[in-house]
Scaffold this motif. Structure first.
Motif, PDB file in Angstrom:
ATOM      1  N   THR A  61       0.879  -1.168   0.000  1.00 38.46           N
ATOM      2  CA  THR A  61       0.000   0.000   0.000  1.00 38.46           C
ATOM      3  C   THR A  61       0.909   1.207   0.000  1.00 38.46           C
ATOM      4  O   THR A  61       1.880   1.265   0.763  1.00 38.46           O
ATOM      5  CB  THR A  61      -0.891   0.018   1.250  1.00 38.46           C
ATOM      6  OG1 THR A  61      -1.608  -1.208   1.309  1.00 38.46           O
ATOM      7  CG2 THR A  61      -1.879   1.166   1.203  1.00 38.46           C
ATOM      8  N   GLY A 102       1.239   5.715  -0.892  1.00 39.09           N
ATOM      9  CA  GLY A 102       0.672   7.007  -1.249  1.00 39.09           C
ATOM     10  C   GLY A 102       1.792   7.963  -1.593  1.00 39.09           C
ATOM     11  O   GLY A 102       2.936   7.791  -1.159  1.00 39.09           O
ATOM     12  N   ARG A 137       7.208   9.000  -2.021  1.00 36.14           N
ATOM     13  CA  ARG A 137       6.101   8.145  -1.617  1.00 36.14           C
ATOM     14  C   ARG A 137       6.384   7.521  -0.257  1.00 36.14           C
ATOM     15  O   ARG A 137       7.526   7.399   0.155  1.00 36.14           O
ATOM     16  CB  ARG A 137       5.854   7.043  -2.645  1.00 36.14           C
ATOM     17  CG  ARG A 137       6.905   5.973  -2.616  1.00 36.14           C
ATOM     18  CD  ARG A 137       6.539   4.750  -3.436  1.00 36.14           C
ATOM     19  NE  ARG A 137       7.616   3.792  -3.301  1.00 36.14           N
ATOM     20  CZ  ARG A 137       8.208   3.191  -4.308  1.00 36.14           C
ATOM     21  NH1 ARG A 137       7.838   3.414  -5.543  1.00 36.14           N
ATOM     22  NH2 ARG A 137       9.184   2.336  -4.078  1.00 36.14           N
ATOM     23  N   LEU A 182       1.007   8.883   5.342  1.00 34.90           N
ATOM     24  CA  LEU A 182       0.019   8.387   4.380  1.00 34.90           C
ATOM     25  C   LEU A 182      -1.248   9.246   4.418  1.00 34.90           C
ATOM     26  O   LEU A 182      -1.853   9.517   3.384  1.00 34.90           O
ATOM     27  CB  LEU A 182      -0.319   6.926   4.660  1.00 34.90           C
ATOM     28  CG  LEU A 182      -1.246   6.261   3.635  1.00 34.90           C
ATOM     29  CD1 LEU A 182      -0.560   6.153   2.277  1.00 34.90           C
ATOM     30  CD2 LEU A 182      -1.673   4.882   4.121  1.00 34.90           C
ATOM     31  N   ALA A 233      -1.018  12.069   2.021  1.00 32.21           N
ATOM     32  CA  ALA A 233      -0.787  11.752   0.607  1.00 32.21           C
ATOM     33  C   ALA A 233      -1.862  12.381  -0.271  1.00 32.21           C
ATOM     34  O   ALA A 233      -3.024  12.492   0.115  1.00 32.21           O
ATOM     35  CB  ALA A 233      -0.757  10.246   0.403  1.00 32.21           C
ATOM     36  N   TYR A 278      -5.024   9.105  -4.995  1.00 32.60           N
ATOM     37  CA  TYR A 278      -5.440   7.756  -4.636  1.00 32.60           C
ATOM     38  C   TYR A 278      -4.326   7.011  -3.913  1.00 32.60           C
ATOM     39  O   TYR A 278      -3.160   7.139  -4.259  1.00 32.60           O
ATOM     40  CB  TYR A 278      -5.818   6.962  -5.890  1.00 32.60           C
ATOM     41  CG  TYR A 278      -6.974   7.563  -6.644  1.00 32.60           C
ATOM     42  CD1 TYR A 278      -8.281   7.389  -6.192  1.00 32.60           C
ATOM     43  CD2 TYR A 278      -6.754   8.305  -7.791  1.00 32.60           C
ATOM     44  CE1 TYR A 278      -9.343   7.949  -6.873  1.00 32.60           C
ATOM     45  CE2 TYR A 278      -7.819   8.870  -8.484  1.00 32.60           C
ATOM     46  CZ  TYR A 278      -9.110   8.686  -8.016  1.00 32.60           C
ATOM     47  OH  TYR A 278     -10.160   9.244  -8.686  1.00 32.60           O
ATOM     48  N   ILE A 279      -4.709   6.214  -2.942  1.00 31.40           N
ATOM     49  CA  ILE A 279      -3.779   5.299  -2.300  1.00 31.40           C
ATOM     50  C   ILE A 279      -3.731   4.055  -3.187  1.00 31.40           C
ATOM     51  O   ILE A 279      -4.776   3.506  -3.563  1.00 31.40           O
ATOM     52  CB  ILE A 279      -4.232   4.931  -0.866  1.00 31.40           C
ATOM     53  CG1 ILE A 279      -4.384   6.197  -0.015  1.00 31.40           C
ATOM     54  CG2 ILE A 279      -3.269   3.932  -0.244  1.00 31.40           C
ATOM     55  CD1 ILE A 279      -3.134   7.050   0.103  1.00 31.40           C
ATOM     56  N   SER A 299      -1.334   7.407  -8.944  1.00 34.41           N
ATOM     57  CA  SER A 299      -1.829   7.989  -7.694  1.00 34.41           C
ATOM     58  C   SER A 299      -2.801   9.139  -7.953  1.00 34.41           C
ATOM     59  O   SER A 299      -3.549   9.522  -7.063  1.00 34.41           O
ATOM     60  CB  SER A 299      -0.664   8.449  -6.814  1.00 34.41           C
ATOM     61  OG  SER A 299      -0.061   9.618  -7.338  1.00 34.41           O
TER      62      SER A 299
END
Length: 156
Positions: free
Chosen positions: A25, A27, A36, A75, A78, A81-82, A147
């Motif tokens: 996972t 972000g 990231r 996160l 971020a 989108y994750i 993302s």
């Protein structure tokens, strides 16, 4: 430094999803340069991906370990989108195919990556017959691009 080639996958071989996998996972705090935060099973880190070296497939890359709390804090900051994906590890010709099966808003996208110690080895690599279009260097399939976008994806 990272040297890799990337390919779209349309049809998986029968045994592809029987290989070991990791849950990833991630972000993006920034996309240019790419910064990231990633959870890879139970390991957490922040990655800086900088410029591509001129005349090479190599990209500047640095990883900084994080603890779970720092990862979760970052996160939450971020953009976009994750990204969530299962990364299957498939041996091939002395290398490892990292088969990313995307979930959530990026499903049913599947991308295979193979990393190499040198440009020469990357250029000599003959991909398996089940690999589709090569997307190495195509911005529309980079994780930083993903993302901020969902399907349909771009070959740019």
């Amino acid at each position: 430094m990272e040297i890799e080639r990337r390919f779209l996958i349309d049809t998986l071989p029968n045994d592809a999803l029987s290989h070991p996998f990791r849950m990833i996972t991630q972000g993006y705090l920034n996309t240019s340069p790419a910064i990231r935060v990633r959870c890879d099973n139970d390991q957490y880190y922040m990655t800086y991906k900088g410029r591509k070296f001129k005349g090479s497939l190599a990209v500047e890359e640095y990883n900084l370990p994080l603890n779970k709390e720092s990862y979760e804090h970052l996160l939450a900051k971020a953009d976009g989108y994750i990204i969530s994906k299962k990364r299957y590890l498939i041996p091939d010709q002395g290398y490892t195919i990292e088969l990313d099966v995307f979930e959530g808003v990026h499903a049913p996208l599947i991308i295979a990556e193979v990393e190499f110690p040198s440009d020469e080895e990357a250029l000599r690599y003959l991909p398996p017959s089940w690999f589709g279009e090569e997307i190495t260097g195509k911005k529309g399939y980079s994780n930083s691009y993903l993302s901020a976008h969902t399907a349909p994806f771009s070959s740019n």
